[in-house]
Write a protein that holds these residues in place. Structure first.
Motif, PDB file in Angstrom:
ATOM      1  N   LEU A  37       0.837  -1.200   0.000  1.00  0.00           N
ATOM      2  CA  LEU A  37       0.000   0.000   0.000  1.00  0.00           C
ATOM      3  C   LEU A  37       0.876   1.256   0.000  1.00  0.00           C
ATOM      4  O   LEU A  37       0.632   2.191  -0.763  1.00  0.00           O
ATOM      5  CB  LEU A  37      -0.948   0.011   1.200  1.00  0.00           C
ATOM      6  N   ALA A  38       1.916   1.262   0.810  1.00  0.00           N
ATOM      7  CA  ALA A  38       2.826   2.409   0.859  1.00  0.00           C
ATOM      8  C   ALA A  38       3.504   2.616  -0.490  1.00  0.00           C
ATOM      9  O   ALA A  38       3.585   3.747  -0.987  1.00  0.00           O
ATOM     10  CB  ALA A  38       3.866   2.223   1.964  1.00  0.00           C
ATOM     11  N   ASP A  39       3.985   1.548  -1.093  1.00  0.00           N
ATOM     12  CA  ASP A  39       4.632   1.657  -2.401  1.00  0.00           C
ATOM     13  C   ASP A  39       3.657   2.144  -3.471  1.00  0.00           C
ATOM     14  O   ASP A  39       3.994   2.992  -4.291  1.00  0.00           O
ATOM     15  CB  ASP A  39       5.215   0.313  -2.827  1.00  0.00           C
ATOM     16  N   TYR A  41       0.872   3.896  -3.046  1.00  0.00           N
ATOM     17  CA  TYR A  41       0.514   5.295  -2.807  1.00  0.00           C
ATOM     18  C   TYR A  41       1.656   6.214  -3.247  1.00  0.00           C
ATOM     19  O   TYR A  41       1.421   7.242  -3.885  1.00  0.00           O
ATOM     20  CB  TYR A  41       0.164   5.518  -1.338  1.00  0.00           C
ATOM     21  N   ALA A  42       2.886   5.837  -2.965  1.00  0.00           N
ATOM     22  CA  ALA A  42       4.046   6.635  -3.388  1.00  0.00           C
ATOM     23  C   ALA A  42       4.102   6.735  -4.917  1.00  0.00           C
ATOM     24  O   ALA A  42       4.348   7.811  -5.466  1.00  0.00           O
ATOM     25  CB  ALA A  42       5.332   6.034  -2.845  1.00  0.00           C
ATOM     26  N   ASN A  43       3.860   5.627  -5.602  1.00  0.00           N
ATOM     27  CA  ASN A  43       3.865   5.636  -7.064  1.00  0.00           C
ATOM     28  C   ASN A  43       2.769   6.540  -7.619  1.00  0.00           C
ATOM     29  O   ASN A  43       2.993   7.263  -8.592  1.00  0.00           O
ATOM     30  CB  ASN A  43       3.720   4.221  -7.617  1.00  0.00           C
ATOM     31  N   LEU A  44       1.601   6.502  -6.995  1.00  0.00           N
ATOM     32  CA  LEU A  44       0.512   7.371  -7.422  1.00  0.00           C
ATOM     33  C   LEU A  44       0.899   8.838  -7.251  1.00  0.00           C
ATOM     34  O   LEU A  44       0.700   9.653  -8.155  1.00  0.00           O
ATOM     35  CB  LEU A  44      -0.762   7.062  -6.634  1.00  0.00           C
ATOM     36  N   LEU A  45       1.465   9.175  -6.108  1.00  0.00           N
ATOM     37  CA  LEU A  45       1.874  10.560  -5.870  1.00  0.00           C
ATOM     38  C   LEU A  45       2.937  11.002  -6.871  1.00  0.00           C
ATOM     39  O   LEU A  45       2.920  12.141  -7.346  1.00  0.00           O
ATOM     40  CB  LEU A  45       2.389  10.736  -4.445  1.00  0.00           C
ATOM     41  N   LYS A  46       3.857  10.114  -7.200  1.00  0.00           N
ATOM     42  CA  LYS A  46       4.895  10.449  -8.177  1.00  0.00           C
ATOM     43  C   LYS A  46       4.275  10.756  -9.539  1.00  0.00           C
ATOM     44  O   LYS A  46       4.712  11.676 -10.227  1.00  0.00           O
ATOM     45  CB  LYS A  46       5.909   9.318  -8.278  1.00  0.00           C
ATOM     46  N   GLU A  47       3.260   9.996  -9.915  1.00  0.00           N
ATOM     47  CA  GLU A  47       2.569  10.275 -11.180  1.00  0.00           C
ATOM     48  C   GLU A  47       1.839  11.615 -11.121  1.00  0.00           C
ATOM     49  O   GLU A  47       1.923  12.411 -12.054  1.00  0.00           O
ATOM     50  CB  GLU A  47       1.563   9.169 -11.495  1.00  0.00           C
ATOM     51  N   ILE A  48       1.129  11.839 -10.024  1.00  0.00           N
ATOM     52  CA  ILE A  48       0.343  13.070  -9.883  1.00  0.00           C
ATOM     53  C   ILE A  48       1.236  14.299  -9.949  1.00  0.00           C
ATOM     54  O   ILE A  48       0.913  15.280 -10.615  1.00  0.00           O
ATOM     55  CB  ILE A  48      -0.458  13.053  -8.563  1.00  0.00           C
ATOM     56  N   TRP A  49       2.362  14.266  -9.243  1.00  0.00           N
ATOM     57  CA  TRP A  49       3.210  15.447  -9.102  1.00  0.00           C
ATOM     58  C   TRP A  49       4.372  15.497 -10.088  1.00  0.00           C
ATOM     59  O   TRP A  49       5.200  16.403 -10.018  1.00  0.00           O
ATOM     60  CB  TRP A  49       3.721  15.547  -7.664  1.00  0.00           C
TER      61      TRP A  49
END
Length: 96
Positions: A37-39, A41-49
């Motif tokens: 889940l942490a990985d 979520y981090a990947n999603l944030l990297k895509e978003i930002w």
């Protein structure tokens, strides 16, 4: 809407974007999700930002959540508060 709110929480987002969460992942916590889940979520944030995309579909993240909480699998509308609660609890356990 829940993910938009959380992704605009500076301290939390900076923590994941910087990679500071990586050494804190506890893949052996029986209450956690093996760090997945942490990985995710981090990947999603990297895509978003990243600035590369004007639209980001959280389908991989949604799939990860669905593995651990079946109520979030499929395409039924879900309560944002339940998602935020599950996500924050899950991140706490993955990083505990």
């Amino acid at each position: 809407s829940a993910l938009q709110c959380l992704s605009n929480t500076p301290g939390l987002t900076d923590y994941f974007l910087s990679g500071a969460y990586i050494p804190e992942i506890n893949r052996d916590n029986p209450l956690g999700m093996m760090g997945l889940l942490a990985d995710s979520y981090a990947n999603l944030l990297k895509e978003i930002w990243s600035g590369k995309y004007s639209i980001v579909s959280p389908s991989d993240f949604k799939g990860t959540i669905g593995k651990f909480r079946p109520q979030f699998s499929g395409y039924n509308q879900q309560d944002s508060q339940e998602l935020i609660g599950f996500l924050l609890d899950g991140l706490d356990e993955d990083l505990n």
